[in-house]
Design a protein around this motif. Structure first.
Motif, PDB file in Angstrom:
ATOM      1  N   LEU A 112       0.835  -1.209   0.000  1.00 18.12           N
ATOM      2  CA  LEU A 112       0.000   0.000   0.000  1.00 18.12           C
ATOM      3  C   LEU A 112       0.869   1.258   0.000  1.00 18.12           C
ATOM      4  N   TYR A 136     -12.063  -2.019  -0.031  1.00 22.46           N
ATOM      5  CA  TYR A 136     -11.503  -1.271  -1.151  1.00 22.46           C
ATOM      6  C   TYR A 136     -10.515  -0.199  -0.712  1.00 22.46           C
ATOM      7  N   PRO A 137      -9.381  -0.631  -0.119  1.00 17.84           N
ATOM      8  CA  PRO A 137      -8.364   0.359   0.264  1.00 17.84           C
ATOM      9  C   PRO A 137      -7.856   1.159  -0.930  1.00 17.84           C
ATOM     10  N   SER A 138      -7.863   0.563  -2.136  1.00 18.55           N
ATOM     11  CA  SER A 138      -7.358   1.296  -3.306  1.00 18.55           C
ATOM     12  C   SER A 138      -8.243   2.502  -3.618  1.00 18.55           C
ATOM     13  N   THR A 139      -9.545   2.391  -3.328  1.00 16.19           N
ATOM     14  CA  THR A 139     -10.447   3.532  -3.534  1.00 16.19           C
ATOM     15  C   THR A 139     -10.026   4.708  -2.659  1.00 16.19           C
ATOM     16  N   ASP A 145      -5.000  -0.346 -11.889  1.00 21.77           N
ATOM     17  CA  ASP A 145      -6.001  -0.315 -10.813  1.00 21.77           C
ATOM     18  C   ASP A 145      -5.373  -0.054  -9.454  1.00 21.77           C
ATOM     19  N   TYR A 146      -4.178  -0.611  -9.260  1.00 23.51           N
ATOM     20  CA  TYR A 146      -3.614  -0.610  -7.917  1.00 23.51           C
ATOM     21  C   TYR A 146      -2.325   0.163  -7.742  1.00 23.51           C
TER      22      TYR A 146
END
Lengths: 425, 425
Positions: free
Chosen positions: B79, B129-132, B353-354
């Motif tokens: 992350l 959804y940590p990526s959001t 996406d990530y």
């Protein structure tokens, strides 16, 4: 025109979701009809609302030539100078694509592409708004939009205002539809036999036009949903009350819902401004409209200090803000929210409406808190560019897989893994 | 998965105005109730829809600490790397205020100001959804937004997903509401006792969230109304069918309405891709969703030539576009409309996406024709600056008066004239 204390001055606009539920029914049935019946629906609405039976709603070259011949030379010269100024200002808004690279082979970027097709709604009928043509058309042209069309209602003779046509002609815009109202918005949003579907609709309009724009938003881009026009003038004791009153009234003449607000730290100036407003009001052609606006929404607000005034302004987020105070440019850092900021005694709002160069399409009703003036940026859009080398992807693969798996999206993880496995094999 | 010819491939999405009229009733009553009853309405909707009775819907510091302790180290490292990459890319999007001057004393400019308050909707409940959080939070932080809040639905134990909290914590976002659905959007748009009204709402959500965003749009800014996710892969005969299939499926697993499209000039590759899709599909965790998406919306389109393929792509304006062709970067000039463009075999969509850095919030359903990826530019707004000297205004006065008079706005003309008369006197 009421003079009130700062803490009495609280304005709340009605939330949009509950507005206009009556209008919606009409607007939705118009949109639906235009989608179903195309040109036929357009002809019938033009007959119904504009009271004219057209047999072609495309403006002809002959009509454009006639318009150019009919407008006076001084107007054309003034329009050309305005055009040059608007081009000069908006050219600064051009954006360029960019790339960044890394030594492991990654290349990331942002590509700028103009929109393909844009439609400009120009209000019309009795009034003439050539400035709307320039202010909406020029940023689109600078952005590189391929096809720009204009739609504008006709008068009862089936003619478009010649000043509007002259302005369109000056910009080289030739595709002009004789269409107004929600039906024009529907036609631009979804296309008909004659009207080309566009990617974005810009330009001001009445409440039917505004509501139609809200409904088609998403299927097509729109500029903004404009509310009543506003001016806020911050004035200190040395400001000229005659100028302030004239500028307040220039806003008030727009329509009865227009809001003209003066904020001052001087109660003496407040009185003078009020007197001037009533004196000048009497001489105005559009006296009735301006008078109604001034009585209902016009306010002179007494602020305790400049700091207090800045607070009120930032809460109000006015469309137009004039700073008639000492050293106005140095005060810019304290202004967070306003559509356009006019500095000093010789920068009245109409200068910006017509001539100086910045756009006159500005966020209203407090939306300057989150919206910008119309600009070249409204007619381009961005695409992200991503290139990874094999080396770079393999290096990152474990971390991407970890993040995708955490989100439970294992096919996402797999898309990385099939490449990694290939390498490991 | 159907293989079809280019001319069979026509997709039309339903117009937005007619969609979801059932959902609208529910959504409008929720918005109305939240506006009327504030927190009380929020508690009761959370009980009704999330099946939990909360006594406080603000996430506590203790809950954030617990979340940070509970997530694994590899996740945190991944992350952090994603965060660094996203910051690095988005920093290129920073805009600066500018001014231009003329020797006659005019000063024109454009001032950039961050939004005051932004709310991020993060979907939740079962999924994480940590990526959001990163993709919406980072551009807002870079823009300089003063207050960023997150709203996300809770699970039946009344808890927010720990990965979402860890991501928020990584960005220093501490104001997190345990709220989902249309009620969360209403609360952010209009404010309640506990929820601060914001200026802009961003982030994905289900159809109630999307529709609520459409309704509050105008009172508050929104990012976009997202439709089903799409991928379009342009592949030539040398492209790797395993990679293509994996990438198509990574999109298909999102939801049953997701669209996975491969366009190719090689019928041989088309067959291989189809076979690979079915082989890989069998092994997927989210097989049922992906399978439904592939059968209903998945297509392999046979294009006559690369030119023909570019035409289809520009008509489709896909959210994600992968170019698995020779020299993909050189083909960029032919791509007009796509949210994000992934170049070559080692740039699969999940990388974007990530991880790579560009935003994963992209325009869907063909809106890439007029919309951009989420970016720093979504969290700032512009104000025009206009300063004219006395000399400059007097020089321009006749032309401004001419233009205002032509439009019938004589109070506008008067605002110039009172200054001119002062000079003449």
């Amino acid at each position: 025109m009421k003079i009130i204390a700062a803490d009495e001055f609280i304005e709340k606009s009605k939330p949009s979701y509950s507005q206009n539920l009556d209008i919606d029914q009409t607007v939705l049935s118009i949109i639906n009809n235009v989608q179903q019946n195309g040109d036929e629906a357009l002809y019938s609405y033009t007959k119904k609302y504009d009271l004219v039976q057209l047999d072609n709603f495309l403006v002809s070259e002959k009509e454009i030539d006639e318009a150019n011949d009919s407008v006076d030379k001084d107007f054309t010269l003034a329009l050309k100078q305005a055009k040059d100024n608007i081009i000069s200002y908006h050219s600064n808004q051009r954006e360029t694509s960019w790339f960044t690279e890394s030594t492991n082979g990654t290349l990331l970027g942002q590509k700028i592409t103009p929109l393909d097709r844009v439609g400009i709604y120009v209000p019309g009928g009795k009034a003439a708004y050539p400035s709307t043509v320039l202010m909406n058309g020029i940023p689109a042209l600078i952005a590189g939009v391929n096809e720009i069309s204009i739609t504008t209602p006709v008068n009862r003779a089936g003619k478009v205002n010649p000043y509007v046509l002259a302005a369109a002609s000056l910009l080289g815009i030739k595709r002009i539809y004789k269409l107004g109202g929600a039906q024009a918005i529907a036609a631009l949003a979804y296309g008909t036999e004659t009207v080309n579907k566009v990617d974005k609709i810009v330009g001001p309009g009445n409440s039917y036009v505004a509501r139609a724009k809200k409904w088609v938003f998403g299927d097509v881009a729109i500029d903004m949903i404009a509310g009543p026009s506003e001016i806020c003038i911050l004035a200190d004791e040395d400001a000229n009350p005659t100028y302030i009153a004239a500028d307040l009234l220039s806003q008030a003449e727009h329509d009865e819902e227009a809001r003209a607000i003066c904020i001052t730290t001087s109660s003496c100036l407040a009185e003078k401004v009020r007197n001037e407003v009533y004196q000048q009001l009497d001489k105005l052609e559009r006296k009735e409209i301006a008078s109604s606006s001034i009585e209902n929404y016009g306010r002179i607000v007494l602020a305790d200090s400049l700091e207090n005034a800045f607070q009120i302004i930032n809460e109000l987020a006015p469309e137009h803000l004039e700073l008639m105070i000492e050293n106005p440019t140095e005060k810019l850092p304290y202004i967070k929210h306003a559509g356009a900021i006019f500095l000093g005694s010789y920068s009245p709002e109409p200068l910006g409406d017509y001539f100086a160069g910045p756009n006159h399409t500005l966020p209203t009703s407090g939306t300057a808190k989150f919206s910008s003036p119309l600009g070249v940026y409204d007619f381009v859009k961005k695409s992200s560019i991503i290139h990874y080398s094999k080396e770079a992807l393999l290096q990152a693969s474990d971390q991407i897989v970890k993040l995708a798996s955490t989100e439970g999206l294992t096919a996402h993880a797999n898309s990385i893994l099939v490449r990694k496995e290939d390498e490991d094999a």
